[in-house]
Design an enzyme around this catalytic site. Structure first.
Site, PDB file in Angstrom:
ATOM      1  N   PHE A 141    -103.198  26.017  -3.427  1.00 27.91           N
ATOM      2  CA  PHE A 141    -103.447  25.833  -1.917  1.00 27.91           C
ATOM      3  C   PHE A 141    -103.997  27.352  -2.371  1.00 27.91           C
ATOM      4  O   PHE A 141    -103.129  28.523  -2.834  1.00 27.91           O
ATOM      5  CB  PHE A 141    -101.587  25.705  -1.457  1.00 27.91           C
ATOM      6  CG  PHE A 141    -101.691  26.168   0.443  1.00 27.91           C
ATOM      7  CD1 PHE A 141    -102.085  25.932   1.011  1.00 27.91           C
ATOM      8  CD2 PHE A 141    -102.535  27.992   0.435  1.00 27.91           C
ATOM      9  CE1 PHE A 141    -102.040  25.884   2.530  1.00 27.91           C
ATOM     10  CE2 PHE A 141    -101.770  28.589   1.984  1.00 27.91           C
ATOM     11  CZ  PHE A 141    -102.256  26.939   3.089  1.00 27.91           C
ATOM     12  N   ASP A 226    -105.263  33.498  -8.460  1.00 22.48           N
ATOM     13  CA  ASP A 226    -104.195  33.245  -6.965  1.00 22.48           C
ATOM     14  C   ASP A 226    -103.164  33.519  -6.925  1.00 22.48           C
ATOM     15  O   ASP A 226    -101.831  32.928  -7.677  1.00 22.48           O
ATOM     16  CB  ASP A 226    -104.691  32.537  -6.375  1.00 22.48           C
ATOM     17  CG  ASP A 226    -104.403  32.394  -4.877  1.00 22.48           C
ATOM     18  OD1 ASP A 226    -103.258  33.390  -5.159  1.00 22.48           O
ATOM     19  OD2 ASP A 226    -104.317  31.267  -4.196  1.00 22.48           O
ATOM     20  N   LYS A 255     -98.738  38.514   0.297  1.00 20.51           N
ATOM     21  CA  LYS A 255     -97.275  38.481   0.160  1.00 20.51           C
ATOM     22  C   LYS A 255     -96.838  39.535   0.467  1.00 20.51           C
ATOM     23  O   LYS A 255     -95.943  40.211   1.270  1.00 20.51           O
ATOM     24  CB  LYS A 255     -97.038  36.933  -0.316  1.00 20.51           C
ATOM     25  CG  LYS A 255     -97.076  35.123   0.567  1.00 20.51           C
ATOM     26  CD  LYS A 255     -96.865  34.508   0.144  1.00 20.51           C
ATOM     27  CE  LYS A 255     -97.094  33.282   0.587  1.00 20.51           C
ATOM     28  NZ  LYS A 255     -97.037  33.259   1.657  1.00 20.51           N
TER      29      LYS A 255
HETATM   30  N1  PLP Z   1    -102.973  31.827  -1.767  1.00 19.53           N
HETATM   31  C1  PLP Z   1    -101.189  31.135  -2.042  1.00 19.53           C
HETATM   32  C2  PLP Z   1    -101.545  30.767  -3.434  1.00 19.53           C
HETATM   33  C3  PLP Z   1    -100.163  31.162  -1.012  1.00 19.53           C
HETATM   34  O1  PLP Z   1     -99.511  30.738  -1.446  1.00 19.53           O
HETATM   35  C4  PLP Z   1    -100.993  31.867   0.016  1.00 19.53           C
HETATM   36  C5  PLP Z   1    -100.051  31.038   1.094  1.00 19.53           C
HETATM   37  O2  PLP Z   1     -98.622  30.858   1.372  1.00 19.53           O
HETATM   38  C6  PLP Z   1    -102.451  31.621   0.245  1.00 19.53           C
HETATM   39  C7  PLP Z   1    -103.338  32.444  -0.498  1.00 19.53           C
HETATM   40  C8  PLP Z   1    -102.922  32.198   1.317  1.00 19.53           C
HETATM   41  O3  PLP Z   1    -102.104  33.370   2.145  1.00 19.53           O
HETATM   42  P1  PLP Z   1    -102.157  33.527   4.244  1.00 19.53           P
HETATM   43  O4  PLP Z   1    -100.828  32.938   4.638  1.00 19.53           O
HETATM   44  O5  PLP Z   1    -101.477  34.930   3.729  1.00 19.53           O
HETATM   45  O6  PLP Z   1    -103.520  33.683   3.940  1.00 19.53           O
END
Ligand code: PLP
Length: 407
Positions: A141, A226, A255
């Protein structure tokens, strides 16, 4: 005021992308939140692994109040010192003076930035367009914007919005031979999480990140890690990848970074940090002074209060406690630091979430059959014991309900 009343008003004005949430919160303090009816809960969701210092932490309150009273916004047409201090701090935490930072408002934007850098990298290596492919992992994700969605390995989330940018090849998470087969000289970048958060808190197998680094080096592709969910202490380390001995070409964060204020960062190392030229990318709000001040308060507090050590110590207590629940509904406990997925034998995560909430504990049914726990990094052992007692009772209730339904 009741949650039920607010839920009705919510449904009358909000788009239905989240479904109507079951609870309306009024305030928070430390690891506890209070709903609009005055009920108190232990918050083991922390705004989806965001509220690193819990709620209303004095360091954030003071940093944000001072900054908003001094200079709230400049846009990126002008310099402000909190932004420089935060970028300097991140550069020092990643331990590489070649690191360059682009600030965003969230995780999806941090990944959009990484995708654009990957495009520029691919074009710089092969101007004919033969190196534009991205490789990402099934069940991964990376966010909801069109670029971030294009590398998100969940077909149900992607398909309604196709066609998405591409080409993207998905490989099974943790499968090194599949990675080796997919990452060739047509690939600009490989995107992966050190632990798949939204996928159900699934840690990479031992050695996977190192193998990914070697495979990307051999193919001349960028490695993008990520750490939007895993970064800033969640696993008991500042960055899970760097702690595992793997320095990516691009690291994305969000986050926990600003402890509840909207903030993300895309960090490029070496050549990946030099690809943007003036006008190549931008954001009106990204790296706003108030969010930078909050992030500096988060990083300072993690350091000054020894919170990485707290995450490791309390994380071990939480993990042992989850394993000790020993419920027939539990299939597996996985994760690290203060970040666990409790995989269940059936799709009863929503039922457990409700039963836990009724006992004053917030947890997250990240998947129908996986419960996620991600408390603030400031959580204490007595709070963990209290949460485990509530969770044990929730499991017993749901198990009894299931048994009754069968008879
Ligand atoms: N990348 C990862 C690993 C995530 O867990 C998330 C959100 O849960 C995102 C990207 C997307 O982040 P945002 O919701 O702040 O756009």
């Amino acid at each position: 005021m009741t949650s039920e009343l607010l839920a009705k008003r919510w449904a009358g004005v909000m788009m239905d992308s989240y479904g109507t949430p079951p609870l309306a919160l009024a305030s928070g303090q430390g690891v506890r939140v209070t709903d609009v009816e005055g009920n108190s809960y232990l918050d083991f969701v922390a705004g989806i692994a965001v509220s690193a210092l819990g709620h209303a932490h004095p360091a954030i309150v003071s940093a944000v109040s001072n900054q908003v009273a001094t200079l709230a916004h400049t846009s990126n047409l002008l310099i402000h010192e909190p932004g420089i201090r935060l970028a300097e701090r991140l550069q020092s935490l990643v331990g590489d003076p070649s690191a360059r930072v682009f600030f965003t408002n969230d995780g999806a934007e941090a990944n959009e930035c990484a995708i654009k850098l990957s495009r520029l990298y691919g074009r710089s290596v092969d101007p004919t367009g033969g190196r534009l492919r991205l490789v990402a992992t099934g069940n991964g994700f990376h966010g909801r914007t069109m670029g971030a969605l294009s590398i998100t390995g969940n077909p149900a989330k992607r398909e309604p919005f196709e066609p998405l940018p591409g080409p993207v090849t998905f490989v099974e998470y943790g499968d090194v031979p599949a990675l080796r087969a997919a990452v060739d000289e047509t690939v600009a970048a490989l995107f992966l999480e050190p632990t798949q958060g939204e996928g159900g808190v699934v840690p990479a197998p031992q050695g996977y990140l190192r193998a990914a680094r070697e495979i990307c080096d051999a193919a001349g592709a960028l490695l993008v890690v990520d750490e939007v969910q895993s970064g800033i202490g969640r696993t008991g380390q500042w960055f899970a990848s760097i702690a595992a001995g793997v320095v990516p070409d691009i690291l994305t964060l969000a986050k926990g970074l600003a402890g509840g204020l909207p903030m993300g960062a895309c960090i490029g190392f070496g050549k990946a940090g030099e690809l943007f030229t003036p006008g190549a990318h931008g954001s009106t709000f990204g790296g706003n002074p108030v969010c930078c001040a909050a992030a500096l308060a988060v990083l300072d507090t993690i350091e000054a209060d020894g919170l990485l050590e707290n995450v490791r110590r309390c994380g071990a207590v939480l993990e042992a406690g989850l394993r000790g629940l020993d419920s027939p509904l539990i299939r597996q406990v996985r994760g690290s630091g203060l970040w666990y997925g409790v995989a269940l034998t059936s799709a009863c995560a929503p039922a457990i979430e409700r039963a836990a909430r009724e006992r004053g504990l917030l947890v997250n049914p990240v998947r129908p059959d996986v419960l996620r726990l991600a408390p603030p990094l400031i959580v204490t052992e007595p709070e963990i014991d209290e949460a485990l007692r509530a969770l044990r009772a929730a499991f017993e209730t749901v198990h009894t309900e299931q048994a009754a339904a069968l008879t």
